[in-house]
Design an enzyme around this catalytic site. Structure first.
Site, short mmCIF file in Angstrom:
data_model
loop_
_atom_site.label_atom_id
_atom_site.label_comp_id
_atom_site.label_asym_id
_atom_site.label_seq_id
_atom_site.Cartn_x
_atom_site.Cartn_y
_atom_site.Cartn_z
N ARG A 226 0.86 -1.18 0.00
CA ARG A 226 0.00 0.00 0.00
C ARG A 226 0.90 1.23 0.00
O ARG A 226 2.05 1.18 0.44
CB ARG A 226 -0.90 0.03 1.23
CG ARG A 226 -1.85 -1.18 1.36
CD ARG A 226 -2.69 -1.04 2.62
NE ARG A 226 -3.65 -2.14 2.78
CZ ARG A 226 -3.43 -3.24 3.50
NH1 ARG A 226 -2.26 -3.39 4.13
NH2 ARG A 226 -4.35 -4.17 3.61
N LYS A 251 -2.18 -1.55 7.83
CA LYS A 251 -3.60 -1.34 8.06
C LYS A 251 -4.11 -2.31 9.12
O LYS A 251 -3.81 -3.50 9.09
CB LYS A 251 -4.36 -1.57 6.74
CG LYS A 251 -5.82 -1.20 6.80
CD LYS A 251 -6.45 -1.34 5.43
CE LYS A 251 -7.91 -0.93 5.44
NZ LYS A 251 -8.53 -1.05 4.10
N HIS A 315 -2.41 1.88 -5.80
CA HIS A 315 -3.13 0.66 -5.45
C HIS A 315 -3.35 -0.24 -6.66
O HIS A 315 -3.53 -1.45 -6.51
CB HIS A 315 -4.47 1.01 -4.80
CG HIS A 315 -4.80 0.14 -3.62
ND1 HIS A 315 -4.09 0.18 -2.43
CD2 HIS A 315 -5.74 -0.82 -3.45
CE1 HIS A 315 -4.60 -0.69 -1.59
NE2 HIS A 315 -5.61 -1.32 -2.19
N ARG A 318 -0.64 -2.72 -6.65
CA ARG A 318 -0.90 -3.77 -5.65
C ARG A 318 -1.92 -4.78 -6.19
O ARG A 318 -1.75 -5.99 -6.04
CB ARG A 318 -1.40 -3.11 -4.36
CG ARG A 318 -1.79 -4.06 -3.24
CD ARG A 318 -2.14 -3.24 -2.01
NE ARG A 318 -2.96 -3.95 -1.03
CZ ARG A 318 -2.47 -4.69 -0.04
NH1 ARG A 318 -1.17 -4.85 0.09
NH2 ARG A 318 -3.28 -5.28 0.81
N HIS A 341 -4.34 -9.21 4.30
CA HIS A 341 -5.80 -9.19 4.43
C HIS A 341 -6.24 -9.99 5.65
O HIS A 341 -5.72 -11.08 5.89
CB HIS A 341 -6.46 -9.77 3.18
CG HIS A 341 -6.39 -8.89 1.99
ND1 HIS A 341 -6.58 -9.32 0.69
CD2 HIS A 341 -6.12 -7.55 1.88
CE1 HIS A 341 -6.45 -8.32 -0.15
NE2 HIS A 341 -6.16 -7.24 0.56
N TYR A 350 -9.83 -11.03 -6.38
CA TYR A 350 -8.90 -11.19 -7.49
C TYR A 350 -9.21 -12.44 -8.32
O TYR A 350 -8.77 -12.54 -9.45
CB TYR A 350 -7.45 -11.24 -6.96
CG TYR A 350 -7.08 -9.97 -6.25
CD1 TYR A 350 -6.94 -8.78 -6.95
CD2 TYR A 350 -6.89 -9.94 -4.87
CE1 TYR A 350 -6.63 -7.59 -6.30
CE2 TYR A 350 -6.58 -8.77 -4.21
CZ TYR A 350 -6.44 -7.60 -4.94
OH TYR A 350 -6.14 -6.43 -4.29
#
Length: 385
Positions: A226, A251, A315, A318, A341, A350
């Protein structure tokens, strides 16, 4: 030493504070490091939202560097040792608003979240004017949302942030008459991420001539970072012997390890010898963290040079990293770990981008044209043009 001036102005129907100074590269780069500073092309100035907590933090930020500042009469004077004085909120609302900000900080939300929620709640309280705060109900919320979405043209994500901010405010101050169950939260868009193919990635890197910019773009793609994670990377986070990168406090306040591409070693070594960063992997010319806005700016510029028609953001790189890993057969659980995640469902998006089986399905038009070509002349190919 440069004197920085604050001036109140309206931008996109919001109250903002312009940050003005005689051009000085050092001052410009330092101000760009402040998290909520934005650049207005229309007014040709840096600015922040008219938020007293943000203004107070900006002043402290400038004082730490030794800069002095001057405020015009329409900008309320803020005593850095006392509570902010607001001309827009009455005493009761101002006190509750300040305690709400402390409530958010006590929940250990990030500075960005505190500023965002604080800004929306402040604008909402200002919208209700002199109505007693205990009488504010969900109808006031509905009127504000209708006005904000129509007048300020807020995006769906901003709309959701407003609702979330007001629900937090209702929880913090239950004496108000807002029934959170009656506040509608719009559903998220189910948009697929923008993904570059590998040829576009390589062309983008090739067209990026600046060594620092090339190092940034390749790290964003090759490690799936990120933008905030890249900006916060320190030199101590690199382990080239194990080809591992330690991403700290990402995050959700989580640490994780991701990979460093072996092919990047010469480029990173060249970058380090050329720019000699001291603490952070990417530093601005005067030391300290690099500006995320600068990354977005040169990425947009180099994407145009590379002839890429898609909207490319940090992003996007990414997203491309994750999609290409899936296409080469990497287990989705490993990709989830590399991306940081919390839920597999987040990574599963994805799989919709990289459906190999779907891409291999032939259109009936292709089959029909192929059959006609075979039937009429084995050596002649049937074309639509």
């Amino acid at each position: 030493m440069s004197i920085i001036k604050f001036e109140k102005f309206r931008h996109k129907d919001l109250d903002c504070i312009a940050i003005k100074f005689e051009y000085n590269f050092e001052v410009k780069e330092y101000i760009k490091q402040f998290p909520t500073v934005r650049w207005s092309k229309t007014h040709r100035t840096f600015y922040i939202p008219y938020n007293f907590k943000t203004l107070k933090e900006l002043k402290i930020f400038l004082i730490e560097k030794g800069y002095s500042f001057h405020e015009k009469a329409e900008v309320p004077v803020i005593n850095l040792n006392n509570s902010p004085i607001s001309p827009f909120l009455n005493l009761e609302k101002r006190n509750i608003y300040e305690h709400f900000l402390k409530f958010l900080e006590g929940k250990r939300y990030s500075k960005s979240t505190v500023n965002t929620y604080g800004h929306f709640v402040y604008e909402f309280l200002k919208f209700t004017k002199d109505k007693p705060i205990n009488d504010i109900d969900e109808n006031d919320v509905r009127y504000y949302l209708e006005w904000a979405v129509k007048t300020l043209n807020y995006s769906l994500s901003s709309h959701r942030q407003i609702v979330s901010a007001l629900k937090h405010f209702s929880f913090f101050y239950p004496a108000c008459s807002i029934n959170t169950e009656n506040i509608y939260m719009p559903k998220k868009d189910k948009k697929l991420p923008t993904v570059l193919n590998i040829e576009e990635i390589l062309t983008l890197i090739e067209c990026t001539k600046n060594l620092k910019h090339r190092a940034i773009i390749t790290m964003l793609y090759a490690s799936g970072l990120r933008i905030g994670e890249l900006i916060n990377l320190e030199l101590k986070d690199f382990d080239f012997n194990r080809n591992q990168l330690h991403v700290r406090n990402a995050k959700g306040r989580k640490d994780r390890y991701t990979t460093i591409a072996k092919s990047l070693h010469p480029l990173l070594k060249n970058y380090h010898l050329t720019y000699k960063p001291k603490i952070y992997f990417i530093e601005n010319p005067n030391g300290g963290k690099y500006s995320p806005n600068s990354v977005r700016s040169f990425l947009k510029k180099n994407s145009k040079i590379a002839g890429i028609k898609k909207t490319v953001t940090p992003h996007s790189l990414r997203h491309s990293y994750a999609t290409h890993l899936l296409e080469q057969g990497t287990d989705i659980r490993y990709i989830q770990e590399l991306l940081g995640h919390s839920r597999t469902e987040t990574t599963m998006i994805y799989t919709h981008v990289t459906k190999k089986e779907l891409r291999e399905i032939r259109s009936p038009l292709d089959n029909a044209l192929n059959n006609i070509s075979l039937r009429n002349n084995n050596d002649k190919k049937q074309l639509l043009s």
